[in-house]
Design an enzyme around this catalytic site. Sequence first.
Site, PDB file in Angstrom:
ATOM      1  N   THR A 197      -5.460  -1.721   7.071  1.00 39.09           N
ATOM      2  CA  THR A 197      -5.602  -3.166   7.018  1.00 39.09           C
ATOM      3  C   THR A 197      -7.060  -3.540   7.330  1.00 39.09           C
ATOM      4  O   THR A 197      -7.456  -4.675   7.165  1.00 39.09           O
ATOM      5  CB  THR A 197      -4.701  -3.849   8.070  1.00 39.09           C
ATOM      6  OG1 THR A 197      -4.911  -3.180   9.315  1.00 39.09           O
ATOM      7  CG2 THR A 197      -3.244  -3.745   7.689  1.00 39.09           C
ATOM      8  N   ASP A 228      -1.389   6.496   6.853  1.00 44.27           N
ATOM      9  CA  ASP A 228      -1.297   5.058   7.058  1.00 44.27           C
ATOM     10  C   ASP A 228      -2.135   4.691   8.292  1.00 44.27           C
ATOM     11  O   ASP A 228      -2.404   5.568   9.131  1.00 44.27           O
ATOM     12  CB  ASP A 228       0.183   4.692   7.288  1.00 44.27           C
ATOM     13  CG  ASP A 228       0.450   3.228   6.963  1.00 44.27           C
ATOM     14  OD1 ASP A 228      -0.475   2.545   6.511  1.00 44.27           O
ATOM     15  OD2 ASP A 228       1.586   2.779   7.172  1.00 44.27           O
ATOM     16  N   LYS A 288       0.830  -1.210   0.000  1.00 50.04           N
ATOM     17  CA  LYS A 288       0.000   0.000   0.000  1.00 50.04           C
ATOM     18  C   LYS A 288       0.869   1.266   0.000  1.00 50.04           C
ATOM     19  O   LYS A 288       0.630   2.189  -0.774  1.00 50.04           O
ATOM     20  CB  LYS A 288      -0.943  -0.006   1.218  1.00 50.04           C
ATOM     21  CG  LYS A 288      -1.868  -1.215   1.247  1.00 50.04           C
ATOM     22  CD  LYS A 288      -2.798  -1.210   2.445  1.00 50.04           C
ATOM     23  CE  LYS A 288      -2.109  -1.426   3.765  1.00 50.04           C
ATOM     24  NZ  LYS A 288      -1.440  -2.760   3.873  1.00 50.04           N
ATOM     25  N   THR A 289       1.872   1.277   0.874  1.00 50.27           N
ATOM     26  CA  THR A 289       2.744   2.457   0.959  1.00 50.27           C
ATOM     27  C   THR A 289       3.516   2.636  -0.348  1.00 50.27           C
ATOM     28  O   THR A 289       3.651   3.761  -0.853  1.00 50.27           O
ATOM     29  CB  THR A 289       3.734   2.279   2.129  1.00 50.27           C
ATOM     30  OG1 THR A 289       2.983   1.936   3.285  1.00 50.27           O
ATOM     31  CG2 THR A 289       4.522   3.537   2.397  1.00 50.27           C
TER      32      THR A 289
HETATM   33  P1  ADP Z   1       2.143  -1.940   3.171  1.00 43.09           P
HETATM   34  O1  ADP Z   1       2.165  -0.440   3.100  1.00 43.09           O
HETATM   35  O2  ADP Z   1       0.939  -2.537   2.495  1.00 43.09           O
HETATM   36  O3  ADP Z   1       2.329  -2.486   4.559  1.00 43.09           O
HETATM   37  P2  ADP Z   1       4.646  -1.727   1.704  1.00 43.09           P
HETATM   38  O4  ADP Z   1       4.236  -0.867   0.555  1.00 43.09           O
HETATM   39  O5  ADP Z   1       5.412  -1.074   2.804  1.00 43.09           O
HETATM   40  O6  ADP Z   1       3.378  -2.486   2.299  1.00 43.09           O
HETATM   41  O7  ADP Z   1       5.440  -2.971   1.092  1.00 43.09           O
HETATM   42  C1  ADP Z   1       6.360  -3.739   1.850  1.00 43.09           C
HETATM   43  C2  ADP Z   1       7.600  -4.007   1.022  1.00 43.09           C
HETATM   44  O8  ADP Z   1       7.284  -4.983   0.045  1.00 43.09           O
HETATM   45  C3  ADP Z   1       8.081  -2.784   0.252  1.00 43.09           C
HETATM   46  O9  ADP Z   1       9.180  -2.206   0.868  1.00 43.09           O
HETATM   47  C4  ADP Z   1       8.472  -3.295  -1.125  1.00 43.09           C
HETATM   48  O10 ADP Z   1       9.863  -3.481  -1.193  1.00 43.09           O
HETATM   49  C5  ADP Z   1       7.814  -4.624  -1.225  1.00 43.09           C
HETATM   50  N1  ADP Z   1       6.701  -4.618  -2.186  1.00 43.09           N
HETATM   51  C6  ADP Z   1       5.403  -4.351  -1.914  1.00 43.09           C
HETATM   52  N2  ADP Z   1       4.647  -4.499  -2.999  1.00 43.09           N
HETATM   53  C7  ADP Z   1       5.457  -4.883  -3.990  1.00 43.09           C
HETATM   54  C8  ADP Z   1       5.245  -5.211  -5.366  1.00 43.09           C
HETATM   55  N3  ADP Z   1       4.027  -5.197  -5.907  1.00 43.09           N
HETATM   56  N4  ADP Z   1       6.319  -5.550  -6.118  1.00 43.09           N
HETATM   57  C9  ADP Z   1       7.559  -5.607  -5.560  1.00 43.09           C
HETATM   58  N5  ADP Z   1       7.818  -5.321  -4.269  1.00 43.09           N
HETATM   59  C10 ADP Z   1       6.785  -4.959  -3.487  1.00 43.09           C
END
Ligand code: ADP
Length: 335
Positions: free
Chosen positions: A159, A110, A65-66
Amino acid sequence: MTTKPPAAPHHDDQAIDVLLRPATWAEYVGQEKVKQQLHVMLTAATQRQEVCDHLLFYGQAGLGKTTLAHLVARELKANLKVTSGPALEKIGDVAAVLTNLERGDILFIDEAHRLNRMIEEVLYPALEARKLNLVVGKGPGARTVALDLPPFTLIAATTRANLLSGPLRSRFGASFKLDYYEPADIGAIVERSANILNMNMTPEAVTAIARAARCTPRVANRLVKRVRDYAQVHGQKTVDVSVVQKTLDMFEIDALGLEPYDRRLLTTIIEKFNGGPVGISTLAAALNDDKGNIGDVHEPFLIITGLLARTPSGRVATELSYRHLGLDVPLNKLI
Ligand code: ADP
C-alpha cells in the site's frame, strides 16, 4: 425475526470471499491499463518460455492486488507461494522460502513495505542474480556461501510503494499502480457478487451499495454480504434501496461510505482545529491514533472524495466536508 435458510448455507463468510474472487481476467473488472500491460508481459514471457520479470503491485488495500497475483499465476500456469513482509522476520525465514522455490514459481510477498532491511538485502541478489548468499559460521571464520536459485518471479504488493527502499524498487521489471474504481466498475462488481450469492437485487440497490463502497472492491463485497444478512434476517426476498439503506444505517455508514471514524476525523479537524490546517502528528494525538494508520488507511479516500485536503502546513477540512456533516460553512472556506 423470520428464519429463512441462507442462499448458500454451506459457505461461511471466508468461503464466500473465495467464491467472489475473480478467477479469470474477464471477471476482473476495471483496471484496464494494468490488465493490458500485464497481458503483453505475460504473453511475451510465455512465448519465449521464460519466467516473467518481477512485478510490483501498489495501491490501497482491497483494490485487487492479491487477486491480480492469483490471475498472473493462473495465466502462467505457475505455483503461487504466498508470504508477507511481516512474516519474513529473520534471514532463516526468507532463506527457507527461497530454497523451496521451484523453476517458474511465483513468490507473492504481501505488505512488502514491512520487509526489514536485512531481508531486503538477502532479496537483492536473489532477484537479480538468482543467488542466495548465506553467512556460515561466526566471527573471523565466517564465510559466505552462494546458493543458486531456480528462475522465479517475485510479485510484491504494497500500500506504500514509497516506503520500499530504492534498490528493492529498482529490481522490479514493472510496477503497476491500482487506482480506486469508477462507480460503474464497482456497480458491476456488486452485481456480479449479488448474482453469485443468488440475491435478487434491484438496479437502484446496486447503485446505492456501489455509492457507499469507497470505490473499493473489497468494501463493495463486504457491503453485499451485510445487505444479504439483513435481507435474510428480515425475510426480504428482494434487496431494494430501503434494505440497503437500513443496512448502512445499522452500521453507521453514510451515503458516501464514510464510517464513524472517518466522520470523527473530520469533526476533530473542524471542532478542535478550526477546520485546519493541522499537522498529522497533532491530529493523531487528538484522535488517539497512529499517524501511519491515519495517513495510510483513512486519509486517501477522504482526499479523493474532496473532503480533506493535504497542504504543506497540514490537513484541512474542505467546504464539502462541512456540508457533508451538515455544518455551517465558515466564511473563509467559501472564498
Ligand atoms: P488487495 O490485495 O489489494 O488488498 P484483494 O485482491 O484481496 O485486494 O481484493 C479484495 C477483494 O475484492 C477480492 O477478494 C475480490 O473478490 C475483490 N476484487 C478485487 N479486485 C477486483 C476486480 N477488479 N474485480 C472484481 N472483484 C475484485
